[in-house]
Scaffold this active site. Structure first.
Site, PDB file in Angstrom:
ATOM      1  N   LYS A  66       0.838  -1.215   0.000  1.00  0.00           N
ATOM      2  CA  LYS A  66       0.000   0.000   0.000  1.00  0.00           C
ATOM      3  C   LYS A  66       0.868   1.259   0.000  1.00  0.00           C
ATOM      4  O   LYS A  66       0.613   2.194  -0.765  1.00  0.00           O
ATOM      5  CB  LYS A  66      -0.931  -0.025   1.229  1.00  0.00           C
ATOM      6  CG  LYS A  66      -1.930  -1.180   1.197  1.00  0.00           C
ATOM      7  CD  LYS A  66      -2.917  -1.108   2.342  1.00  0.00           C
ATOM      8  CE  LYS A  66      -2.274  -1.384   3.683  1.00  0.00           C
ATOM      9  NZ  LYS A  66      -1.745  -2.775   3.781  1.00  0.00           N
ATOM     10  N   THR A  67       1.893   1.287   0.840  1.00  0.00           N
ATOM     11  CA  THR A  67       2.783   2.459   0.866  1.00  0.00           C
ATOM     12  C   THR A  67       3.530   2.592  -0.454  1.00  0.00           C
ATOM     13  O   THR A  67       3.702   3.704  -0.978  1.00  0.00           O
ATOM     14  CB  THR A  67       3.781   2.337   2.029  1.00  0.00           C
ATOM     15  OG1 THR A  67       3.064   2.219   3.260  1.00  0.00           O
ATOM     16  CG2 THR A  67       4.688   3.550   2.096  1.00  0.00           C
ATOM     17  N   ASP A 111      -1.523   6.671   6.170  1.00  0.00           N
ATOM     18  CA  ASP A 111      -1.544   5.260   6.530  1.00  0.00           C
ATOM     19  C   ASP A 111      -2.458   5.045   7.732  1.00  0.00           C
ATOM     20  O   ASP A 111      -2.637   5.952   8.546  1.00  0.00           O
ATOM     21  CB  ASP A 111      -0.120   4.801   6.861  1.00  0.00           C
ATOM     22  CG  ASP A 111       0.033   3.293   6.785  1.00  0.00           C
ATOM     23  OD1 ASP A 111      -0.908   2.610   6.333  1.00  0.00           O
ATOM     24  OD2 ASP A 111       1.111   2.798   7.176  1.00  0.00           O
ATOM     25  N   THR A 160      -5.683  -1.372   7.008  1.00  0.00           N
ATOM     26  CA  THR A 160      -5.680  -2.826   7.144  1.00  0.00           C
ATOM     27  C   THR A 160      -7.037  -3.325   7.636  1.00  0.00           C
ATOM     28  O   THR A 160      -7.255  -4.529   7.696  1.00  0.00           O
ATOM     29  CB  THR A 160      -4.594  -3.266   8.140  1.00  0.00           C
ATOM     30  OG1 THR A 160      -4.791  -2.593   9.391  1.00  0.00           O
ATOM     31  CG2 THR A 160      -3.206  -2.912   7.613  1.00  0.00           C
ATOM     32  N   ARG A 219       6.708  -8.098   1.699  1.00  0.00           N
ATOM     33  CA  ARG A 219       7.582  -7.613   2.769  1.00  0.00           C
ATOM     34  C   ARG A 219       8.312  -8.777   3.437  1.00  0.00           C
ATOM     35  O   ARG A 219       9.506  -8.688   3.737  1.00  0.00           O
ATOM     36  CB  ARG A 219       6.767  -6.836   3.798  1.00  0.00           C
ATOM     37  CG  ARG A 219       7.608  -6.273   4.954  1.00  0.00           C
ATOM     38  CD  ARG A 219       6.749  -5.531   5.943  1.00  0.00           C
ATOM     39  NE  ARG A 219       6.133  -4.354   5.329  1.00  0.00           N
ATOM     40  CZ  ARG A 219       5.102  -3.708   5.851  1.00  0.00           C
ATOM     41  NH1 ARG A 219       4.545  -4.140   6.977  1.00  0.00           N
ATOM     42  NH2 ARG A 219       4.602  -2.650   5.251  1.00  0.00           N
TER      43      ARG A 219
END
Length: 339
Positions: A66-67, A111, A160, A219
């Site tokens: 997302k980032t 975020d 999230t 990640r």
């Protein structure tokens, strides 16, 4: 595979490496083909019109990009990027300061947007729709609202837990993307690209081995790649092959399904101590020496997705897949086990 809380440099190292490994353009972004195509259309249309694109909401579990997508949006538009988060904005004045500092066409990335305070959230409604904020000066009957005009900008919100977003806020986003866990093939491509950036010679079999143990999350794939690289360097392996990657991941207690020490401890306690359940979450957490939040937010989602654990009204229950993974035989005398 989380770093120890005793190592304050671990998170900084992770952030630095993640930043270096992030794709910079939409064409470089592996996986999420539908989201990539949809977002590309939104950005292309905005460029053709010469306007800021609609506000974008990105939802999905942690670590899926997302980032990275927010940074790519700013790069594709050739505009500035301002980054903040919901928990960091406690007051409406905090948000007003951020918004008033935006330039024409900038991208504002928030975020964990579902954790915005209520006053900041209400201010954001007006900013998203009318590109204006009202700053209250003074208190009581003498208070005055001073309107501040904002340049057109694009808000990219990430969450999230999309279900916690208030309806009025969710409806103000012109484009909503749900990010899913990655297929092994996509993760293999990410491992290959990251290995190239890190200068790690690695075989295709080793790339696939890391990808299969990465829980569908880029990640984690990049984190495991770095640990395999460390293992190869210290043990004197000039190239990472499948044997080296398997040995490294076994050392770091990541098994062939991607389960780590905590995951296996939860399953072992559930199957051995509680006969497969049902057992309450707090009791299960105590049995493995972890906090309730750690078990429910770190271990359980993956175990449920792998079909090894089920949440029921009476407690947590192990499935036959859990017993099979532990090399145990599922009992046939517990009627609640597979109910």
């Amino acid at each position: 595979m989380e770093h120890s809380e005793l190592d304050p440099t671990a998170d900084v190292e992770d952030r630095d490496y993640e930043s270096a490994l992030r794709p910079k353009r939409l064409a470089e972004f592996e996986g999420q083909p539908r989201v990539r195509e949809q977002l590309g259309l939104v950005l292309d249309a905005a460029r053709h019109r010469g306007t800021a694109p609609d506000h974008v909401l990105l939802s999905g579990p942690p670590g899926l990009g997302k980032t990275t997508l927010a940074m790519i949006i700013a790069a594709e538009l050739g505009t500035g990027l301002r980054i903040s988060s919901g928990p960091a904005i406690q007051h409406a004045g905090d948000l007003a300061a951020i918004l008033s500092g935006l330039a024409d066409g900038d991208v504002l990335f928030l975020d964990e947007i579902h954790r915005l305070s209520r006053p900041a959230e209400e201010m954001l409604y007006l900013a998203m729709e009318d590109f204006r904020v009202d700053v209250i000066v003074g208190k009581g009957p003498g208070a005055t609202a001073i309107p501040i005009e904002l340049p057109p900008f694009t808000l990219v919100g990430a969450t999230t837990r999309a279900g916690l977003l208030p309806g009025p806020l969710r409806d103000r986003f012109g484009f909503t993307a749900q990010l899913d866990f990655y297929a092994v093939g996509d993760l293999t491509g990410i491992v290959a690209a990251s290995a190239g950036k890190l200068g790690v010679p690695i075989d295709a079999d080793a790339q696939g081995e890391i990808a299969r143990r990465s829980r569908g999350t880029p990640r984690i794939a990049n984190r495991l790649l770095r640990r395999v690289r460390d293992f190869a360097q210290v043990r004197g392996h000039a190239r990472v092959d499948r044997g080296v990657s398997r040995a490294a991941l076994e050392l770091y207690e990541v098994d062939e399904r991607g389960l780590d020490r905590l995951d296996r401890a939860v399953l072992d306690a559930l199957c051995r101590l509680f006969d497969g359940g049902p057992v309450g979450l707090s009791t299960l957490a105590l049995s493995v020496g972890e906090e309730v939040e750690t078990v429910s937010e770190v271990a359980e989602p993956f175990l449920i997705r792998e079909g090894m654990l089920v949440r029921t009204p009476r407690g947590r229950v192990a499935t036959r897949a859990a017993y099979a993974h532990l090399g145990m035989t599922a009992p046939s005398t517990n009627p609640a086990l597979f109910d």
